[in-house]
Design an enzyme around this catalytic site. Sequence first.
Site, PDB file in Angstrom:
ATOM      1  N   LYS A 146       0.760  -1.225   0.029  1.00  0.00           N
ATOM      2  CA  LYS A 146       0.053  -0.177   0.005  1.00  0.00           C
ATOM      3  C   LYS A 146       0.680   1.379  -0.011  1.00  0.00           C
ATOM      4  O   LYS A 146       0.444   2.423  -0.544  1.00  0.00           O
ATOM      5  CB  LYS A 146      -0.912  -0.258   1.244  1.00  0.00           C
TER       6      LYS A 146
ATOM      7  N   ASP B 125      -9.973   1.575   2.622  1.00  0.00           N
ATOM      8  CA  ASP B 125      -9.972   0.799   3.903  1.00  0.00           C
ATOM      9  C   ASP B 125     -10.659   1.470   5.127  1.00  0.00           C
ATOM     10  O   ASP B 125     -11.469   0.846   5.692  1.00  0.00           O
ATOM     11  CB  ASP B 125      -8.501   0.572   4.336  1.00  0.00           C
TER      12      ASP B 125
ATOM     13  N   GLY C 106      -0.429  -2.473  15.636  1.00  0.00           N
ATOM     14  CA  GLY C 106      -0.108  -1.978  14.322  1.00  0.00           C
ATOM     15  C   GLY C 106       0.095  -0.990  13.826  1.00  0.00           C
ATOM     16  O   GLY C 106      -0.729  -0.247  14.153  1.00  0.00           O
ATOM     17  N   ALA C 107       1.056  -0.698  13.005  1.00  0.00           N
ATOM     18  CA  ALA C 107       1.184   0.506  12.496  1.00  0.00           C
ATOM     19  C   ALA C 107       1.594   0.662  11.063  1.00  0.00           C
ATOM     20  O   ALA C 107       2.538   1.433  10.697  1.00  0.00           O
ATOM     21  CB  ALA C 107       2.020   1.361  13.340  1.00  0.00           C
TER      22      ALA C 107
ATOM     23  N   GLY D 194       0.220  -0.276   6.849  1.00  0.00           N
ATOM     24  CA  GLY D 194      -0.538   0.387   5.898  1.00  0.00           C
ATOM     25  C   GLY D 194      -2.076   0.684   6.263  1.00  0.00           C
ATOM     26  O   GLY D 194      -2.708   1.631   5.923  1.00  0.00           O
TER      27      GLY D 194
ATOM     28  N   LEU E   2      -8.790  -6.715  11.621  1.00  0.00           N
ATOM     29  CA  LEU E   2      -8.986  -6.501  10.294  1.00  0.00           C
ATOM     30  C   LEU E   2      -8.546  -7.675   9.352  1.00  0.00           C
ATOM     31  O   LEU E   2      -9.157  -7.603   8.172  1.00  0.00           O
ATOM     32  CB  LEU E   2      -7.897  -5.306   9.627  1.00  0.00           C
TER      33      LEU E   2
ATOM     34  N   GLY F  81     -12.567  -9.201   9.850  1.00  0.00           N
ATOM     35  CA  GLY F  81     -12.465  -8.147   8.724  1.00  0.00           C
ATOM     36  C   GLY F  81     -13.119  -8.702   7.550  1.00  0.00           C
ATOM     37  O   GLY F  81     -13.227  -7.894   6.561  1.00  0.00           O
TER      38      GLY F  81
HETATM   39  P1  NDP Z   1       1.708  -4.033   6.858  1.00  0.00           P
HETATM   40  O1  NDP Z   1       2.582  -5.106   6.278  1.00  0.00           O
HETATM   41  O2  NDP Z   1       1.653  -2.489   6.179  1.00  0.00           O
HETATM   42  O3  NDP Z   1       1.785  -3.740   8.594  1.00  0.00           O
HETATM   43  C1  NDP Z   1       1.802  -4.825   9.180  1.00  0.00           C
HETATM   44  C2  NDP Z   1       1.822  -4.426  10.745  1.00  0.00           C
HETATM   45  O4  NDP Z   1       1.960  -5.598  11.710  1.00  0.00           O
HETATM   46  C3  NDP Z   1       3.058  -3.701  11.263  1.00  0.00           C
HETATM   47  O5  NDP Z   1       2.706  -2.655  12.043  1.00  0.00           O
HETATM   48  C4  NDP Z   1       3.846  -4.900  11.803  1.00  0.00           C
HETATM   49  O6  NDP Z   1       4.726  -4.409  12.966  1.00  0.00           O
HETATM   50  C5  NDP Z   1       2.746  -5.827  12.433  1.00  0.00           C
HETATM   51  N1  NDP Z   1       3.126  -7.121  12.369  1.00  0.00           N
HETATM   52  C6  NDP Z   1       3.278  -8.181  11.962  1.00  0.00           C
HETATM   53  N2  NDP Z   1       3.522  -9.301  12.321  1.00  0.00           N
HETATM   54  C7  NDP Z   1       3.582  -9.138  13.601  1.00  0.00           C
HETATM   55  C8  NDP Z   1       3.709  -9.946  14.884  1.00  0.00           C
HETATM   56  N3  NDP Z   1       4.006 -11.267  14.718  1.00  0.00           N
HETATM   57  N4  NDP Z   1       3.486  -9.253  15.845  1.00  0.00           N
HETATM   58  C9  NDP Z   1       3.313  -7.863  16.165  1.00  0.00           C
HETATM   59  N5  NDP Z   1       3.095  -7.080  15.111  1.00  0.00           N
HETATM   60  C10 NDP Z   1       3.337  -7.681  13.986  1.00  0.00           C
HETATM   61  O7  NDP Z   1       0.294  -4.504   6.536  1.00  0.00           O
HETATM   62  P2  NDP Z   1      -1.031  -3.915   6.462  1.00  0.00           P
HETATM   63  O8  NDP Z   1      -1.170  -2.714   7.734  1.00  0.00           O
HETATM   64  O9  NDP Z   1      -1.341  -3.319   5.136  1.00  0.00           O
HETATM   65  O10 NDP Z   1      -2.142  -4.845   6.920  1.00  0.00           O
HETATM   66  C11 NDP Z   1      -2.514  -5.476   8.295  1.00  0.00           C
HETATM   67  C12 NDP Z   1      -3.574  -6.227   8.342  1.00  0.00           C
HETATM   68  O11 NDP Z   1      -4.863  -5.765   8.113  1.00  0.00           O
HETATM   69  C13 NDP Z   1      -3.200  -7.392   7.402  1.00  0.00           C
HETATM   70  O12 NDP Z   1      -3.644  -8.804   8.335  1.00  0.00           O
HETATM   71  C14 NDP Z   1      -4.411  -7.329   6.384  1.00  0.00           C
HETATM   72  O13 NDP Z   1      -4.790  -8.237   5.825  1.00  0.00           O
HETATM   73  C15 NDP Z   1      -5.316  -6.528   7.218  1.00  0.00           C
HETATM   74  N6  NDP Z   1      -6.410  -5.673   6.218  1.00  0.00           N
HETATM   75  C16 NDP Z   1      -7.812  -6.279   6.131  1.00  0.00           C
HETATM   76  C17 NDP Z   1      -8.636  -5.432   5.398  1.00  0.00           C
HETATM   77  C18 NDP Z   1      -9.900  -5.959   4.966  1.00  0.00           C
HETATM   78  O14 NDP Z   1     -10.659  -5.417   4.268  1.00  0.00           O
HETATM   79  N7  NDP Z   1     -10.335  -6.482   6.182  1.00  0.00           N
HETATM   80  C19 NDP Z   1      -7.986  -4.134   4.656  1.00  0.00           C
HETATM   81  C20 NDP Z   1      -6.653  -3.820   4.896  1.00  0.00           C
HETATM   82  C21 NDP Z   1      -5.971  -4.681   5.774  1.00  0.00           C
HETATM   83  P3  NDP Z   1       6.300  -3.754  12.672  1.00  0.00           P
HETATM   84  O15 NDP Z   1       5.923  -2.283  12.118  1.00  0.00           O
HETATM   85  O16 NDP Z   1       6.820  -3.747  14.037  1.00  0.00           O
HETATM   86  O17 NDP Z   1       6.800  -4.676  11.589  1.00  0.00           O
END
Ligand code: NDP
Length: 282
Positions: A68, A105, A130-131, A133, A218, A242
């Site tokens: 994203k 979103d 989480g932080a 996209g 989500l 989600g």
């Molecule tokens: P990104 O890859 O941009 O961000 C992932 C985030 O998850 C980061 O903050 C990362 O932390 C954190 N993370 C990953 N693994 C772990 C872990 N094991 N423990 C703790 N934190 C973790 O993903 P997105 O933000 O784009 O998406 C996040 C989720 O939202 C996904 O599951 C996606 O499928 C879902 N989603 C669902 C939608 C829907 O329509 N239902 C729409 C959009 C998203 P760090 O920064 O420390 O790496």
Amino acid sequence: MPTIDNYAVFGHPISHSKSPLIHHLFAEQTGQQLSYSAHDVPAEVFKAQTDEFFKRGGKGLNCTVPLKELAWEYADHLSDRARISKAVNTLTLQADGGILGDNTDGVGLVNDLTRNHQLELFGKRLLILGAGGATRGIMAPLLACQPSQIMIANRTVSKAETIVSEFTGSNNLSSCNYADLPGQQFDLIINATSASLSNQLPALPDTLLAKSGCCYDLAYSNQPTAFVVWGQTQHAAKSLDGLGMLVEQAAEAFNIWRGIRPDTLPIITLLEQARQTSRLPT
Ligand code: NDP
């Protein structure tokens, strides 16, 4: 030249995506002719594959994890909500050949929470895990609902701090890491980490969810996600995934592309029924 308009979703991984099914159901419901396919596109080849998609006549593209922010950089023009979120999930070919980036979103989540599940956000304490996209995309629409507080907890706390600093003027916003969570309580906890995709869950204290509070992941899956299960063990009034947000954000993208808004509730009901009888593709 293609006879029907082509749309697609790019992501990595992508095998779990239900977007092709949803957009084909929207097309059927609204009498539109289109094709929509899913493609596994790692970040390193995103630009080349996106160039190729539009060069071949593609009309619109959804972008999911982890693309994203790259889609935000790719777009020639941005909607206001995409500009502020620095994340794009919908790219659209415009009449002048430029590519418009939008983010559906946030409106998708808020529509699912407030319309489909009748959750009140005004005056509530919200925690976002989480932080990435997705968190960027949901911030502005959530703030518009005027919760009393939004805290963002993230493994890499600097990313949460950056998001908070970009939404200046919102004095009810703060960031922390997971170790800071004990002793705090929230009315709604939103899991916006991608941990659920690998059936993982950040370590969360048992006292985190207020009485009658709700949980929302989500992520979505045919089986309850680790976070949905956590919410159930915490006696959440509702512990949701989600799937509804997915349909709502897709409806918003469909409206941008086709100029017609599908009726989402019958589609959500159909998908829920399909997953309860294990007929929803994994
Ligand atoms: P990104 O890859 O941009 O961000 C992932 C985030 O998850 C980061 O903050 C990362 O932390 C954190 N993370 C990953 N693994 C772990 C872990 N094991 N423990 C703790 N934190 C973790 O993903 P997105 O933000 O784009 O998406 C996040 C989720 O939202 C996904 O599951 C996606 O499928 C879902 N989603 C669902 C939608 C829907 O329509 N239902 C729409 C959009 C998203 P760090 O920064 O420390 O790496």
